[in-house]
Design a protein around this motif. Structure first.
Motif, PDB file in Angstrom:
ATOM      1  N   TYR A 149      -3.424  19.804 -50.859  1.00 54.39           N
ATOM      2  CA  TYR A 149      -2.602  18.941 -50.012  1.00 54.39           C
ATOM      3  C   TYR A 149      -1.894  17.892 -50.838  1.00 54.39           C
ATOM      4  O   TYR A 149      -2.479  17.315 -51.757  1.00 54.39           O
ATOM      5  CB  TYR A 149      -3.485  18.245 -48.968  1.00 54.39           C
ATOM      6  CG  TYR A 149      -2.760  17.178 -48.182  1.00 54.39           C
ATOM      7  CD1 TYR A 149      -1.848  17.541 -47.186  1.00 54.39           C
ATOM      8  CD2 TYR A 149      -2.964  15.824 -48.441  1.00 54.39           C
ATOM      9  CE1 TYR A 149      -1.164  16.570 -46.461  1.00 54.39           C
ATOM     10  CE2 TYR A 149      -2.282  14.846 -47.718  1.00 54.39           C
ATOM     11  CZ  TYR A 149      -1.384  15.223 -46.736  1.00 54.39           C
ATOM     12  OH  TYR A 149      -0.709  14.261 -46.027  1.00 54.39           O
ATOM     13  N   LEU A 150      -0.640  17.638 -50.492  1.00 57.75           N
ATOM     14  CA  LEU A 150       0.039  16.455 -50.988  1.00 57.75           C
ATOM     15  C   LEU A 150       0.866  15.904 -49.831  1.00 57.75           C
ATOM     16  O   LEU A 150       1.389  16.675 -49.023  1.00 57.75           O
ATOM     17  CB  LEU A 150       0.845  16.758 -52.244  1.00 57.75           C
ATOM     18  CG  LEU A 150       2.312  17.098 -52.208  1.00 57.75           C
ATOM     19  CD1 LEU A 150       2.877  17.009 -53.596  1.00 57.75           C
ATOM     20  CD2 LEU A 150       2.511  18.504 -51.675  1.00 57.75           C
ATOM     21  N   PRO A 151       0.927  14.556 -49.688  1.00 58.33           N
ATOM     22  CA  PRO A 151       1.633  14.009 -48.531  1.00 58.33           C
ATOM     23  C   PRO A 151       3.095  14.458 -48.528  1.00 58.33           C
ATOM     24  O   PRO A 151       3.789  14.279 -49.538  1.00 58.33           O
ATOM     25  CB  PRO A 151       1.513  12.485 -48.712  1.00 58.33           C
ATOM     26  CG  PRO A 151       0.399  12.288 -49.685  1.00 58.33           C
ATOM     27  CD  PRO A 151       0.382  13.504 -50.564  1.00 58.33           C
ATOM     28  N   PRO A 152       3.565  15.052 -47.452  1.00 54.32           N
ATOM     29  CA  PRO A 152       4.957  15.522 -47.394  1.00 54.32           C
ATOM     30  C   PRO A 152       5.909  14.333 -47.197  1.00 54.32           C
ATOM     31  O   PRO A 152       5.479  13.271 -46.775  1.00 54.32           O
ATOM     32  CB  PRO A 152       4.960  16.414 -46.155  1.00 54.32           C
ATOM     33  CG  PRO A 152       3.915  15.822 -45.274  1.00 54.32           C
ATOM     34  CD  PRO A 152       2.842  15.296 -46.196  1.00 54.32           C
ATOM     35  N   PRO A 153       7.187  14.516 -47.520  1.00 55.12           N
ATOM     36  CA  PRO A 153       8.139  13.395 -47.386  1.00 55.12           C
ATOM     37  C   PRO A 153       8.438  13.078 -45.919  1.00 55.12           C
ATOM     38  O   PRO A 153       8.939  13.936 -45.186  1.00 55.12           O
ATOM     39  CB  PRO A 153       9.392  13.901 -48.115  1.00 55.12           C
ATOM     40  CG  PRO A 153       9.263  15.384 -48.155  1.00 55.12           C
ATOM     41  CD  PRO A 153       7.807  15.719 -48.096  1.00 55.12           C
ATOM     42  N   VAL A 154       8.108  11.842 -45.528  1.00 55.46           N
ATOM     43  CA  VAL A 154       8.431  11.411 -44.163  1.00 55.46           C
ATOM     44  C   VAL A 154       9.958  11.325 -44.060  1.00 55.46           C
ATOM     45  O   VAL A 154      10.625  10.906 -45.002  1.00 55.46           O
ATOM     46  CB  VAL A 154       7.742  10.062 -43.866  1.00 55.46           C
ATOM     47  CG1 VAL A 154       8.257   9.450 -42.570  1.00 55.46           C
ATOM     48  CG2 VAL A 154       6.230  10.261 -43.795  1.00 55.46           C
ATOM     49  N   GLY A 155      10.487  11.785 -42.941  1.00 50.72           N
ATOM     50  CA  GLY A 155      11.941  11.836 -42.775  1.00 50.72           C
ATOM     51  C   GLY A 155      12.471  13.259 -42.904  1.00 50.72           C
ATOM     52  O   GLY A 155      13.599  13.546 -42.511  1.00 50.72           O
ATOM     53  N   ALA A 156      11.627  14.159 -43.443  1.00 50.97           N
ATOM     54  CA  ALA A 156      12.067  15.548 -43.620  1.00 50.97           C
ATOM     55  C   ALA A 156      12.379  16.189 -42.266  1.00 50.97           C
ATOM     56  O   ALA A 156      11.761  15.864 -41.251  1.00 50.97           O
ATOM     57  CB  ALA A 156      10.979  16.343 -44.336  1.00 50.97           C
ATOM     58  N   ASP A 157      13.338  17.111 -42.283  1.00 49.52           N
ATOM     59  CA  ASP A 157      13.702  17.843 -41.070  1.00 49.52           C
ATOM     60  C   ASP A 157      12.916  19.160 -41.061  1.00 49.52           C
ATOM     61  O   ASP A 157      13.149  20.029 -41.903  1.00 49.52           O
ATOM     62  CB  ASP A 157      15.210  18.117 -41.084  1.00 49.52           C
ATOM     63  CG  ASP A 157      15.673  18.727 -39.765  1.00 49.52           C
ATOM     64  OD1 ASP A 157      14.806  19.156 -38.966  1.00 49.52           O
ATOM     65  OD2 ASP A 157      16.899  18.758 -39.549  1.00 49.52           O
ATOM     66  N   LEU A 158      12.003  19.284 -40.113  1.00 52.34           N
ATOM     67  CA  LEU A 158      11.139  20.479 -40.091  1.00 52.34           C
ATOM     68  C   LEU A 158      11.884  21.718 -39.601  1.00 52.34           C
ATOM     69  O   LEU A 158      11.347  22.826 -39.649  1.00 52.34           O
ATOM     70  CB  LEU A 158       9.893  20.208 -39.223  1.00 52.34           C
ATOM     71  CG  LEU A 158       9.020  19.030 -39.672  1.00 52.34           C
ATOM     72  CD1 LEU A 158       7.854  18.827 -38.718  1.00 52.34           C
ATOM     73  CD2 LEU A 158       8.485  19.252 -41.089  1.00 52.34           C
ATOM     74  N   LYS A 159      13.107  21.540 -39.143  1.00 54.04           N
ATOM     75  CA  LYS A 159      13.901  22.700 -38.692  1.00 54.04           C
ATOM     76  C   LYS A 159      14.521  23.434 -39.879  1.00 54.04           C
ATOM     77  O   LYS A 159      14.938  24.575 -39.767  1.00 54.04           O
ATOM     78  CB  LYS A 159      15.028  22.247 -37.744  1.00 54.04           C
ATOM     79  CG  LYS A 159      14.522  21.588 -36.465  1.00 54.04           C
ATOM     80  CD  LYS A 159      15.637  21.300 -35.473  1.00 54.04           C
ATOM     81  CE  LYS A 159      16.617  20.226 -35.897  1.00 54.04           C
ATOM     82  NZ  LYS A 159      16.019  18.905 -36.156  1.00 54.04           N
ATOM     83  N   GLU A 160      14.598  22.723 -41.026  1.00 53.74           N
ATOM     84  CA  GLU A 160      15.256  23.290 -42.195  1.00 53.74           C
ATOM     85  C   GLU A 160      14.625  24.614 -42.619  1.00 53.74           C
ATOM     86  O   GLU A 160      13.399  24.710 -42.723  1.00 53.74           O
ATOM     87  CB  GLU A 160      15.144  22.312 -43.363  1.00 53.74           C
ATOM     88  CG  GLU A 160      16.476  21.998 -43.992  1.00 53.74           C
ATOM     89  CD  GLU A 160      16.375  20.781 -44.882  1.00 53.74           C
ATOM     90  OE1 GLU A 160      15.599  20.803 -45.855  1.00 53.74           O
ATOM     91  OE2 GLU A 160      17.082  19.793 -44.569  1.00 53.74           O
ATOM     92  N   GLY A 161      15.470  25.605 -42.867  1.00 54.87           N
ATOM     93  CA  GLY A 161      14.974  26.893 -43.354  1.00 54.87           C
ATOM     94  C   GLY A 161      14.538  27.847 -42.260  1.00 54.87           C
ATOM     95  O   GLY A 161      14.001  28.909 -42.537  1.00 54.87           O
ATOM     96  N   PHE A 162      14.782  27.487 -41.010  1.00 53.10           N
ATOM     97  CA  PHE A 162      14.363  28.335 -39.882  1.00 53.10           C
ATOM     98  C   PHE A 162      14.953  29.756 -40.004  1.00 53.10           C
ATOM     99  O   PHE A 162      14.276  30.745 -39.724  1.00 53.10           O
ATOM    100  CB  PHE A 162      14.792  27.676 -38.565  1.00 53.10           C
ATOM    101  CG  PHE A 162      14.499  28.486 -37.338  1.00 53.10           C
ATOM    102  CD1 PHE A 162      13.193  28.810 -36.995  1.00 53.10           C
ATOM    103  CD2 PHE A 162      15.534  28.932 -36.513  1.00 53.10           C
ATOM    104  CE1 PHE A 162      12.912  29.564 -35.857  1.00 53.10           C
ATOM    105  CE2 PHE A 162      15.253  29.682 -35.377  1.00 53.10           C
ATOM    106  CZ  PHE A 162      13.946  29.996 -35.053  1.00 53.10           C
TER     107      PHE A 162
END
Ligand code: A3P
Ligand code: MG
Ligand code: MG
Length: 394
Positions: A64-77
């Motif tokens: 685990y590494l903390p993911p970047p807050v603000g990232a768009d989880l829709k990216e790469g759909f």
């Protein structure tokens, strides 16, 4: 009454099979201190590689590494490599890993328990008391003193197919997302939060490159634990998302697994309403049960906006969740879940006493688990490979 839809061939008999019923309500019979539980201990593990092929190793373990807050989880759909089971997986991989483990054991000790199943089946059982819409369909079979339980794959894939052939709503509100997208961002969150190498020794550019790689759910690492509910012992297999630090070499040390989850962000405290907290705490029941069963000590929740932007992270200690909810909305009680599961397993032992395939069904709003013998044999629940392995050991 509607005929029971059953994909499993019926028993060739004139009498309809005897139906055994276990009512879920009233819950007060499960209240009080919980049945004794042993801390789950890993007895075996396996990985699925990038092609979802079985491997007897730890190759798909991630950190685990903390993911970047603000990232768009829709990216790469659009490029998501989505693995969906087409064939009934039964318990094959779990049993393969158990046989592999037994073959390596110098004492030749057998990995035995009263029940063998996937963690997901036990999650469904444990959470049923607090889910009015709960439904499940499983098959169970008794072999050599052990009850093996698997998901009713034909009925699950039939309901998935029906779901996906239903046209999507014509007008999605700008905030609304399709089911497929909502399921994607859970996987995208994992891509951003997990890497195969220790984060502390991985160069930042390599981390970024990994976070931008194509999201796929083909690879998995599964842990198989020995655990117990009251007097009933179980072997459970399930996916573990990642490690917070390297896996300890001492088998008595708990493994620092972490479960990753996404949830909709809560409104700011001033605007929070009871129903917002209730929605979140209901979700915590699933998170808790799933992690508790495999002995996963930490859960990282990625809070996201309605449109899938990662807004914040929070790490929970799995064992603290029942207390947190008891002091909060009290919408579920962990002791009741544990006692319910212990009672249910005891009842199942009394019910599944002969060889043959039994269906174990909880219908939506049914409130009663129904068990009936549906055919002879083991229905492929226990793989031929495993049967042959055990025979060789005798
Ligand atoms: P979230 O639970 O964060 O939405 P898991 O949390 O069990 O490791 O599963 C990882 C992700 O797989 C989930 O992330 C979700 O996106 C997707 N997923 C798991 N089970 C699913 C199901 N039954 N239907 C749709 N998506 C599912
Ligand atoms: Mg997972
Ligand atoms: Mg997860």
């Amino acid at each position: 009454p509607q005929p029971t839809p059953s994909i499993a061939p019926q028993l060739a008999q004139t009498q309809p099979p005897e139906v055994h019923r276990f009512p879920i309500q009233p819950l007060n019979r499960f209240q009080g201190a919980s049945a004794s539980i042993k801390r789950p201990r890993e007895v075996a593990h396996f990985s699925y590689d990038d092609n979802h092929e079985y491997r007897d190793d730890e190759s798909s373990i991630n950190y685990y590494l903390p993911p970047p807050v603000g990232a768009d989880l829709k990216e790469g759909f659009d490029t998501f490599r989505h693995y969906e089971e087409k064939e009934d997986p039964h318990l094959d991989s779990l049993l393969k890993a158990l046989a592999h483990k037994e073959s390596k054991d110098t004492e030749g000790s057998k990995t035995k328990a009263d029940f063998v199943t996937w963690r997901g089946m036990m999650t469904k059982i444990m959470t049923a008391p607090y889910d009015t819409f709960a439904e499940f369909s499983m098959f169970a079979t008794l072999h050599d003193g052990t009850i093996y339980i698997e998901e009713d794959f034909p009925s699950r894939s039939a309901s998935r197919a029906a779901e996906s052939s239903r046209p999507p709503p014509r007008h999605l509100h700008p905030d609304q997302q399709s089911q497929a997208m909502m399921s994607y961002w859970g996987y995208k969150f994992e891509t951003l939060s997990l890497i195969p190498t220790l984060p502390s020794t991985t160069p930042p550019d390599q981390i970024r490159k990994h976070q931008q790689s194509i999201t796929s759910n083909h690879a998995q690492h599964c842990s198989i634990v020995h655990t117990s509910f009251g007097p009933h012992s179980l072997l459970l297999g399930g996916e573990v998302d990642g490690l917070l630090s390297p896996k300890p070499t001492n088998p008595d040390t708990p493994i620092p697994w972490v479960e990753l989850k996404t949830a909709e962000e809560l409104p700011p405290p001033a605007r929070q309403q009871h129903r917002d907290i209730l929605k979140f705490e209901r979700k915590l029941l699933k998170f808790w049960a799933q992690s508790f069963l495999l002995g996963v000590p930490r859960i990282v929740v990625g809070f996201r906006s309605k449109s899938g932007i990662l807004r914040g992270l929070q790490m929970f200690n799995t064992h603290e969740l029942p207390g947190m909810v008891r002091r909060g909305t009290a919408c579920w009680d962990g002791n009741v879940c544990i006692n319910f599961a212990a009672e249910f397993l005891g009842w199942l032992k009394e019910t599944v006493r002969e060889e043959g395939v039994y269906s174990v069904v909880l219908r939506k709003k049914g409130g009663v688990v129904e068990v009936r013998k549906v055919r002879e044999g083991t229905g492929g629940i226990v793989s031929e490979e495993f049967l042959a392995w055990r025979k060789k050991q005798k």
